[in-house]
Design an enzyme around this catalytic site. Structure first.
Site, PDB file in Angstrom:
ATOM      1  CE  LYS A 162       4.962 -13.975   1.706  1.00 57.56           C
ATOM      2  NZ  LYS A 162       5.793 -14.502   0.594  1.00 57.56           N
ATOM      3  CE  LYS A 164       5.995 -17.506   4.056  1.00 59.55           C
ATOM      4  NZ  LYS A 164       6.282 -17.992   2.687  1.00 59.55           N
ATOM      5  CG  ASP A 240       7.075 -18.673  -4.576  1.00 55.59           C
ATOM      6  OD1 ASP A 240       8.065 -18.895  -5.286  1.00 55.59           O
ATOM      7  OD2 ASP A 240       7.164 -18.493  -3.350  1.00 55.59           O
ATOM      8  N   GLY A 292      11.366 -13.384  -1.255  1.00 58.77           N
ATOM      9  CA  GLY A 292      12.577 -13.529  -0.460  1.00 58.77           C
ATOM     10  C   GLY A 292      12.786 -14.955   0.010  1.00 58.77           C
TER      11      GLY A 292
END
Length: 371
Positions: A162, A164, A240, A292
């Site tokens: 992933k 950012k 999210d 996380g």
């Protein structure tokens, strides 16, 4: 179960490398741990997911500590006997403060399960004993640094990468990683709300990279723009920050704002609410995965148990301890042959190392709850 004492412990752990997102850069993980002790002397641990600053969410560590001390712990004390499953209802009169509530619930749940000798994964009905996991790669100083980092994580055995992203760091890094590592790489991006409604057309161009998903490009309360982007893209939209409850998840799915949900127990108020979101999404055919928050081994252990439920079909951000910490406060979680093993002991299955915990502790406060 009756709680006789609650300990609020502040710790600060250096990160092995700075972790930068569109919200800022961290070189330490400051965390608030909650330790409960029952009348029978059983101990349970929970970890508050809040950051030092109210940037990812309105919550922050000092505020979480305050609401725990002044409102949440006294509410539990007034109940006398309390089960972990009832904590959410007992604390429902306090609006918000999901991360503080989650930490207290988790500690009580850990103590309760240690009393019965049952693991958290077993209590939740999980059947898996190990999980393939992904890794979140922060914003780097250069494309070369990024490619080098991704190569290292793939060598370690991570199942998904992933990236950012933020305005000015989106197309170029995605194109570079896809170009170097090929179309077979499970690749997704996370914007942490960095874009606005005017960026819909721009972001839709990410379709050409074959991403697993694009996560939370817009503000948490802007479901309409997420739905608009979803209508223009083949790439799935994942939410999210927008999801703080099962009701939020149901609303977002109904409005077409997402087709994937990232479940973070701290963000939604605890592991029971996280399981409710999982059950809702599983029944609706919506894939979920566990995000996380740079957790220590305490939060990481609990997240692994949750992520072993059947609806978690995408690798989560539950990386090995060494991803962030040279020395964790619990035994390290290791990535071996591409998977991390779930703890099998009672409760969350791990305990802090007393000496290491003392090294990283910055403050301790005891709150008595016995009548």
């Amino acid at each position: 179960m009756r709680i006789s004492q609650v300990e609020l412990r502040d710790i600060s752990l250096p990160l092995v490398t700075p972790f930068r997102t569109s919200l800022g850069s961290q070189d330490h993980r400051d965390a608030l741990l909650v330790k409960v002790t029952t009348d029978d002397g059983v101990v349970g641990w929970g970890e508050c997911a809040a950051d030092s600053e109210p940037d990812y969410s309105p919550e922050y560590i000092d505020g979480a500590r305050d609401v725990l001390r002044r409102h949440l712990i006294p509410a539990i004390a007034r109940e006398g006997e309390v089960s972990a499953a009832a904590v959410g209802d007992v604390l429902s009169w306090v609006r918000g403060h999901q991360m503080a509530k989650s930490a207290l619930e988790a500690a009580i749940l850990d103590a309760e399960l240690r009393t019965t000798g049952m693991s958290l994964a077993e209590a939740f009905g999980a059947r898996r004993t190990e999980l393939a996991v992904g890794v979140s790669v922060g914003i780097k100083d250069s494309i070369d640094d990024l490619v080098e980092s991704v190569a290292g994580y793939l060598d370690d055995g991570y199942a998904r990468i992933k990236l950012k992203i933020e305005p000015g760091w989106d197309y170029a890094p995605v194109e570079a990683v896809r170009g170097v590592f090929g179309d077979a790489l499970a690749l997704q991006v996370d914007a942490n709300t960095a874009y606005g409604p005017g960026d819909v057309r721009y972001l839709s161009g990410l379709d050409r990279f074959g991403l697993v998903l694009i996560e939370q490009p817009f503000a948490p309360d802007d479901l309409a723009t997420h739905a608009e982007l979803a209508s223009r893209m083949d790439t799935p939209i994942c939410l999210d920050e927008s999801i703080t409850s099962a009701r939020d998840a149901a609303t977002a799915v109904r409005q077409g704002a997402c087709t994937i949900v990232n479940i973070k127990p701290g963000r939604v108020g605890g592991y029971f609410e996280a399981r409710r979101i999982h059950d809702l999404c599983l029944a609706s055919g919506i894939p979920v995965w566990c995000g996380g928050m740079l957790e220590t081994g305490i939060g990481r252990a609990a997240n692994l148990a949750l992520a072993a439920l059947p609806g978690f079909t995408l690798p989560g951000d539950i990386s090995a301890s060494a991803r962030h910490f040279a020395t964790d406060i619990t035994r390290p979680f290791e990535l071996l042959d591409g998977v991390i093993a779930l703890p099998t002991g009672p409760g969350i299955g791990v305990e802090p190392d007393a000496a290491r915990l003392d090294e990283v502790t910055t403050a301790v406060e005891l709150v008595e709850t016995a009548a």
